[in-house]
Design a protein around this motif. Structure first.
Motif, mmCIF file in Angstrom:
data_model
loop_
_atom_site.group_PDB
_atom_site.id
_atom_site.type_symbol
_atom_site.label_atom_id
_atom_site.label_comp_id
_atom_site.label_asym_id
_atom_site.label_seq_id
_atom_site.Cartn_x
_atom_site.Cartn_y
_atom_site.Cartn_z
ATOM 1 N N LEU A 130 83.564 39.016 58.153
ATOM 2 C CA LEU A 130 83.142 40.331 57.649
ATOM 3 C C LEU A 130 82.578 41.184 58.795
ATOM 4 O O LEU A 130 82.960 42.348 58.955
ATOM 5 C CB LEU A 130 82.100 40.124 56.541
ATOM 6 C CG LEU A 130 81.488 41.361 55.918
ATOM 7 C CD1 LEU A 130 82.560 42.301 55.386
ATOM 8 C CD2 LEU A 130 80.531 40.961 54.806
ATOM 9 N N ALA A 131 81.683 40.600 59.591
ATOM 10 C CA ALA A 131 81.124 41.339 60.731
ATOM 11 C C ALA A 131 82.248 41.762 61.680
ATOM 12 O O ALA A 131 82.255 42.881 62.201
ATOM 13 C CB ALA A 131 80.090 40.480 61.454
ATOM 14 N N VAL B 118 73.782 43.680 56.743
ATOM 15 C CA VAL B 118 73.248 42.901 57.873
ATOM 16 C C VAL B 118 74.354 42.087 58.553
ATOM 17 O O VAL B 118 74.226 41.714 59.725
ATOM 18 C CB VAL B 118 72.076 42.010 57.374
ATOM 19 C CG1 VAL B 118 72.574 40.878 56.495
ATOM 20 C CG2 VAL B 118 71.214 41.512 58.520
ATOM 21 N N ASN B 119 75.447 41.842 57.839
ATOM 22 C CA ASN B 119 76.584 41.099 58.420
ATOM 23 C C ASN B 119 77.375 42.010 59.349
ATOM 24 O O ASN B 119 78.516 42.392 59.091
ATOM 25 C CB ASN B 119 77.521 40.586 57.309
ATOM 26 C CG ASN B 119 76.859 39.590 56.383
ATOM 27 O OD1 ASN B 119 75.714 39.775 55.994
ATOM 28 N ND2 ASN B 119 77.565 38.540 56.017
ATOM 29 N N ASP C 51 81.295 45.758 53.910
ATOM 30 C CA ASP C 51 81.837 45.000 52.774
ATOM 31 C C ASP C 51 82.166 45.925 51.590
ATOM 32 O O ASP C 51 81.258 46.436 50.932
ATOM 33 C CB ASP C 51 80.855 43.908 52.334
ATOM 34 C CG ASP C 51 81.512 42.966 51.354
ATOM 35 O OD1 ASP C 51 82.203 42.047 51.808
ATOM 36 O OD2 ASP C 51 81.377 43.171 50.135
ATOM 37 N N ARG C 52 83.468 46.064 51.313
ATOM 38 C CA ARG C 52 83.871 46.977 50.226
ATOM 39 C C ARG C 52 83.443 46.453 48.853
ATOM 40 O O ARG C 52 83.188 47.231 47.937
ATOM 41 C CB ARG C 52 85.385 47.198 50.251
ATOM 42 C CG ARG C 52 86.199 45.934 50.079
ATOM 43 C CD ARG C 52 87.702 46.192 49.963
ATOM 44 N NE ARG C 52 88.403 44.950 49.748
ATOM 45 C CZ ARG C 52 89.165 44.337 50.653
ATOM 46 N NH1 ARG C 52 89.326 44.869 51.848
ATOM 47 N NH2 ARG C 52 89.766 43.208 50.365
ATOM 48 N N ASN C 53 83.351 45.128 48.715
ATOM 49 C CA ASN C 53 82.950 44.569 47.420
ATOM 50 C C ASN C 53 81.470 44.814 47.146
ATOM 51 O O ASN C 53 81.096 45.267 46.069
ATOM 52 C CB ASN C 53 83.247 43.063 47.376
ATOM 53 C CG ASN C 53 84.735 42.780 47.368
ATOM 54 O OD1 ASN C 53 85.516 43.527 46.767
ATOM 55 N ND2 ASN C 53 85.161 41.716 48.039
ATOM 56 N N LEU C 54 80.642 44.532 48.145
ATOM 57 C CA LEU C 54 79.213 44.806 47.989
ATOM 58 C C LEU C 54 78.985 46.309 47.793
ATOM 59 O O LEU C 54 78.188 46.729 46.948
ATOM 60 C CB LEU C 54 78.430 44.288 49.208
ATOM 61 C CG LEU C 54 76.938 44.622 49.230
ATOM 62 C CD1 LEU C 54 76.199 43.982 48.060
ATOM 63 C CD2 LEU C 54 76.295 44.176 50.544
ATOM 64 N N GLY C 55 79.699 47.120 48.571
ATOM 65 C CA GLY C 55 79.546 48.582 48.468
ATOM 66 C C GLY C 55 79.897 49.076 47.074
ATOM 67 O O GLY C 55 79.167 49.895 46.491
ATOM 68 N N GLY D 133 86.222 46.511 54.509
ATOM 69 C CA GLY D 133 86.134 45.129 55.003
ATOM 70 C C GLY D 133 85.777 44.179 53.877
ATOM 71 O O GLY D 133 85.377 44.611 52.793
ATOM 72 N N CYS D 134 85.937 42.902 54.139
ATOM 73 C CA CYS D 134 85.508 41.923 53.129
ATOM 74 C C CYS D 134 85.258 40.568 53.798
ATOM 75 O O CYS D 134 85.649 40.346 54.940
ATOM 76 C CB CYS D 134 86.537 41.776 52.010
ATOM 77 S SG CYS D 134 88.038 40.963 52.525
ATOM 78 N N CYS D 135 84.597 39.701 53.038
ATOM 79 C CA CYS D 135 84.361 38.326 53.489
ATOM 80 C C CYS D 135 85.511 37.484 52.943
ATOM 81 O O CYS D 135 85.702 37.435 51.720
ATOM 82 C CB CYS D 135 83.024 37.836 52.943
ATOM 83 S SG CYS D 135 82.955 36.032 52.830
ATOM 84 N N HIS D 136 86.241 36.820 53.817
ATOM 85 C CA HIS D 136 87.428 36.072 53.359
ATOM 86 C C HIS D 136 87.035 34.941 52.409
ATOM 87 O O HIS D 136 87.822 34.541 51.567
ATOM 88 C CB HIS D 136 88.216 35.544 54.561
ATOM 89 C CG HIS D 136 87.547 34.399 55.261
ATOM 90 N ND1 HIS D 136 86.391 34.545 55.997
ATOM 91 C CD2 HIS D 136 87.861 33.089 55.293
ATOM 92 C CE1 HIS D 136 86.037 33.375 56.466
ATOM 93 N NE2 HIS D 136 86.907 32.464 56.059
ATOM 94 N N VAL D 137 85.805 34.431 52.543
ATOM 95 C CA VAL D 137 85.381 33.296 51.700
ATOM 96 C C VAL D 137 85.160 33.762 50.252
ATOM 97 O O VAL D 137 85.615 33.120 49.303
ATOM 98 C CB VAL D 137 84.076 32.664 52.254
ATOM 99 C CG1 VAL D 137 83.618 31.507 51.381
ATOM 100 C CG2 VAL D 137 84.272 32.220 53.694
#
Ligand code: 13P
Ligand code: SF4
Length: 302
Positions: free
Chosen positions: A88-89, A113-114, A150-154, A170-174
């Motif tokens: 993500l970062a 923060v990521n 992060d588009r999901n958190l956003g 962006g996103c976290c692949h996990v």
């Protein structure tokens, strides 16, 4: 060497060197067992700020060590495996964020923060999944906001606060790989279970969850309601803390580890303490700029 001996050596070195081991909840049970402090991203930053140790060993991903280094310029910050990054970062490079910012004059920049120190240095304020709603709710209502990466958190923050922040893609692949199909199957097999999810999950996962929050929020919910069963939609490791605190709780685990978090091992941790390397440091001028939005976050989290 036996794990027991390695753990003893690690603890002995911490004592001799006045070092503290901080670990994220996604670490392996071995690392969690040997840590002085375990927490989510927010708690790790808060703990780094208040520790009086000379050395911080961050068993988390690189941005967590960087944040500790920015907050504690007079301490040595170590990471057992310097390759422990974050997809993500990596999805948001400082030059690209700068261009996005320039294309949107007058917008506040809120960064998860990521992110790297260079991205934080371009931001007005940093958030974690543990304080994002509180912080975004405090921003002036009429201020346009850019949020990344992060588009999901956003999207989750926008839904919860009623804001319309522009989102980085962006996103976290996990977390992004959890599928609705799998979740619905687990729910059908365990109709009594509540669903815990991290806001880095996609909308369809969050919409089918009972509790949404940072790793610490999810863990604390189970601690307060240990009699229930839970489907866990975040990365492996939180199950270890939950079962340690609530033996007997029924967890339906999704077996989805963050491979970056799991790069740290007891062997690497021991070597890191012996050699006092790899060191994570941030160049002074960059650290000065990145410190401001981090400090603002910590202030607004109180
Ligand atoms: P938390 O701040 O919730 O611990 O999340 C960190 C993270 O990297 C989630 O993928
Ligand atoms: Fe990064 Fe995702 Fe791993 Fe969290 S789980 S550290 S966001 S790659």
């Amino acid at each position: 060497m036996q794990d027991k001996d390695i753990k003893q050596q690690i603890r002995d070195l911490c004592r001799q060197k006045n070092a503290v081991i901080m670990a994220h909840y996604y670490q392996s049970p071995d690392i969690q067992q040997v840590a002085d402090f375990i927490g989510d991203s927010l708690a790790l930053a808060q703990q780094a700020q208040r520790t009086d140790a000379d050395i911080i060993v961050m068993c988390g991903v690189h941005f967590m060590a960087e944040t500790a280094a920015i907050l504690c310029p007079d301490k040595k910050v170590l990471i057992p495996d310097v390759a422990a990054g974050c997809s993500l970062a990596d999805s948001c490079q400082a030059a690209d964020l700068r261009a996005w910012k320039e294309a949107h004059p007058g917008h506040l920049v809120v960064s998860y923060v990521n992110t790297s120190a260079a991205v934080k240095a371009l931001s007005d304020i940093v958030v974690t999944s543990g304080n994002a709603l509180k912080i975004v709710n405090r921003l002036p209502q009429d201020a346009p906001v850019l949020f990344g990466p992060d588009r999901n958190l956003g999207r989750y923050i926008n839904e919860q606060t009623g804001r319309q922040m522009d989102l980085w893609n962006g996103c976290c692949h996990v977390h992004d790989r959890f599928s609705l199909e799998h979740l619905l199957k687990l729910k059908a097999e365990n109709p009594e279970a509540l669903v815990l999810s991290h806001p880095e999950c996609r909308k369809e996962i969050v919409d089918n969850s009972d509790v949404v929050g940072s790793t610490a929020v999810l863990i604390n919910y189970v601690k307060a309601h240990p009699e229930k069963a839970y489907i866990v939609m975040t990365a492996d490791g939180v199950d270890y803390e939950i079962c340690r605190a609530c033996p007997g709780v029924r967890l339906i685990n999704t077996e989805n580890a963050c491979e970056y978090m799991r790069m740290h091992t007891l062997d690497k941790l021991l070597r890191c303490l012996q050699t006092e390397s790899p060191v994570v440091s941030v160049e002074a001028e960059l650290a000065k700029q990145a410190l401001l939005p981090i400090q603002k976050m910590l202030e607004w989290s109180k």
